[in-house]
Design a protein around this motif. Structure first.
Motif, PDB file in Angstrom:
ATOM      1  N   LEU A  18       0.834  -1.202   0.000  1.00  0.00           N
ATOM      2  CA  LEU A  18       0.000   0.000   0.000  1.00  0.00           C
ATOM      3  C   LEU A  18       0.872   1.258   0.000  1.00  0.00           C
ATOM      4  O   LEU A  18       0.536   2.261  -0.649  1.00  0.00           O
ATOM      5  CB  LEU A  18      -0.934  -0.006   1.207  1.00  0.00           C
ATOM      6  N   GLY A  21       2.085   1.907  -3.550  1.00  0.00           N
ATOM      7  CA  GLY A  21       1.039   2.506  -4.372  1.00  0.00           C
ATOM      8  C   GLY A  21       0.803   3.967  -4.046  1.00  0.00           C
ATOM      9  O   GLY A  21       0.652   4.812  -4.944  1.00  0.00           O
ATOM     10  N   ASN A  24       3.846   6.213  -5.131  1.00  0.00           N
ATOM     11  CA  ASN A  24       3.873   6.389  -6.588  1.00  0.00           C
ATOM     12  C   ASN A  24       2.875   7.461  -7.026  1.00  0.00           C
ATOM     13  O   ASN A  24       3.183   8.305  -7.872  1.00  0.00           O
ATOM     14  CB  ASN A  24       3.531   5.062  -7.277  1.00  0.00           C
ATOM     15  N   ALA A  25       1.679   7.414  -6.434  1.00  0.00           N
ATOM     16  CA  ALA A  25       0.674   8.419  -6.775  1.00  0.00           C
ATOM     17  C   ALA A  25       1.100   9.801  -6.288  1.00  0.00           C
ATOM     18  O   ALA A  25       0.826  10.813  -6.949  1.00  0.00           O
ATOM     19  CB  ALA A  25      -0.665   8.039  -6.157  1.00  0.00           C
ATOM     20  N   ASP A 133      11.473   4.724  -3.113  1.00  0.00           N
ATOM     21  CA  ASP A 133      10.674   3.931  -4.051  1.00  0.00           C
ATOM     22  C   ASP A 133      11.457   2.714  -4.529  1.00  0.00           C
ATOM     23  O   ASP A 133      10.914   1.599  -4.602  1.00  0.00           O
ATOM     24  CB  ASP A 133      10.282   4.803  -5.238  1.00  0.00           C
ATOM     25  N   ASN A 137      10.269  -1.216  -3.639  1.00  0.00           N
ATOM     26  CA  ASN A 137       9.905  -2.116  -4.730  1.00  0.00           C
ATOM     27  C   ASN A 137      10.844  -3.319  -4.806  1.00  0.00           C
ATOM     28  O   ASN A 137      10.399  -4.461  -4.955  1.00  0.00           O
ATOM     29  CB  ASN A 137       9.926  -1.371  -6.068  1.00  0.00           C
ATOM     30  N   GLN A 164       0.738  -6.456  -7.711  1.00  0.00           N
ATOM     31  CA  GLN A 164       0.097  -5.507  -8.617  1.00  0.00           C
ATOM     32  C   GLN A 164      -1.267  -5.055  -8.109  1.00  0.00           C
ATOM     33  O   GLN A 164      -1.596  -3.872  -8.187  1.00  0.00           O
ATOM     34  CB  GLN A 164      -0.050  -6.129 -10.001  1.00  0.00           C
ATOM     35  N   ASN A 167      -0.834  -2.698  -5.077  1.00  0.00           N
ATOM     36  CA  ASN A 167      -0.130  -1.494  -5.510  1.00  0.00           C
ATOM     37  C   ASN A 167      -1.043  -0.583  -6.332  1.00  0.00           C
ATOM     38  O   ASN A 167      -1.203   0.608  -6.041  1.00  0.00           O
ATOM     39  CB  ASN A 167       1.099  -1.923  -6.320  1.00  0.00           C
ATOM     40  N   VAL A 168      -1.669  -1.157  -7.359  1.00  0.00           N
ATOM     41  CA  VAL A 168      -2.514  -0.351  -8.249  1.00  0.00           C
ATOM     42  C   VAL A 168      -3.762   0.142  -7.520  1.00  0.00           C
ATOM     43  O   VAL A 168      -4.216   1.282  -7.736  1.00  0.00           O
ATOM     44  CB  VAL A 168      -2.890  -1.173  -9.499  1.00  0.00           C
ATOM     45  N   MET A 170      -4.031   0.946  -4.372  1.00  0.00           N
ATOM     46  CA  MET A 170      -3.693   2.083  -3.523  1.00  0.00           C
ATOM     47  C   MET A 170      -3.349   3.312  -4.354  1.00  0.00           C
ATOM     48  O   MET A 170      -3.666   4.439  -3.965  1.00  0.00           O
ATOM     49  CB  MET A 170      -2.527   1.721  -2.596  1.00  0.00           C
ATOM     50  N   SER A 171      -2.725   3.124  -5.508  1.00  0.00           N
ATOM     51  CA  SER A 171      -2.431   4.264  -6.383  1.00  0.00           C
ATOM     52  C   SER A 171      -3.722   4.936  -6.843  1.00  0.00           C
ATOM     53  O   SER A 171      -3.839   6.168  -6.827  1.00  0.00           O
ATOM     54  CB  SER A 171      -1.625   3.806  -7.612  1.00  0.00           C
TER      55      SER A 171
END
Length: 230
Positions: A18, A21, A24-25, A133, A137, A164, A167-168, A170-171
């Motif tokens: 989390l 994600g 990254n955002a 980051d 990762n 994925q 991660n996605v 949470m982004s």
């Protein structure tokens, strides 16, 4: 053949997924907006490029530590760098937004997109977030890969999908709540960095509690397999 231990500790890694994600955002959205506000749209690529270079270099360094069974050290070092980057953003860069607004008002509302000089600290913050980051990762993917390939706890495809999906998800969630809690020089608390810090602490604690559990389980499973063959 020996039966691998159950993956009961996998939920402990969810905090790190989390965090990945959310961060990254953050640097792809709010931090990019901050760069644009301070130096104009043309400055975004330069600063994000600095972040990407740091990300690439630190991925190699983190991989070296992971290969030498130092995943927790790699993760904690990267997360500490990320915290310093957040501190620079909250205590140095965000207050500059207020100063820029005052300057624009005194000059009759001139736009900052004319290209004001970027403060050097913005490149430092970008490099530190890139380091965070990269290590997050690298360590998380290596841990999931170890559980899949060596310990046999889950298929490789499931390990990647687990990474994925969290991660996605949470982004996407972070991009939704970002407009509700933008970086504000007049706010006493910056909510997005605070949430990132909370996820970061949970990530660090989960890996410290688990220690080298993924690799330890893998090593034990491999040792039992060798013994059974002999």
């Amino acid at each position: 053949p020996p039966t691998p231990p159950p993956p009961a500790h996998l939920p402990l890694r969810s905090a790190a997924l989390l965090f990945i994600g959310a961060e990254n955002a953050f640097w792809g959205g709010e931090f990019a907006s901050l760069i644009s506000s301070l130096g104009g749209d043309d400055s975004v690529g330069l600063v994000i490029g600095c972040l990407a270079v740091s990300d690439a270099v630190c991925s190699v360094l983190a991989g070296f530590l992971v290969d030498h069974r130092r995943p927790v050290l790699a993760l904690l070092t990267g997360l500490a760098a990320f915290v310093v980057g957040l501190i620079i953003i909250c205590h140095d860069l965000v207050p500059r937004l207020s100063a820029g607004d005052d300057s624009a008002s005194s000059s009759g509302g001139a736009s900052r997109e004319s290209g004001a000089a970027l403060p050097p600290s913005i490149f430092v913050a970008a490099a530190l977030m890139g380091a965070g980051d990269a290590t997050a990762n690298t360590v998380v993917l290596a841990r999931l890969g170890s559980l899949a390939d060596e310990a046999g706890m889950l298929p490789r495809e499931a390990a990647f999908q687990y990474f994925q999906v969290a991660n996605v998800f949470m982004s996407a969630l972070a991009f939704l709540y970002a407009p509700l809690a933008p970086l504000d020089p007049n706010a006493n608390v910056q909510l997005q960095p605070l949430l990132l810090l909370a996820l970061l602490v949970c990530s660090a604690v989960s890996f410290c509690v688990g220690g080298g559990q993924g690799w330890q389980c893998a090593s034990q499973h491999e040792a039992v397999g060798v013994a059974s063959v002999n």
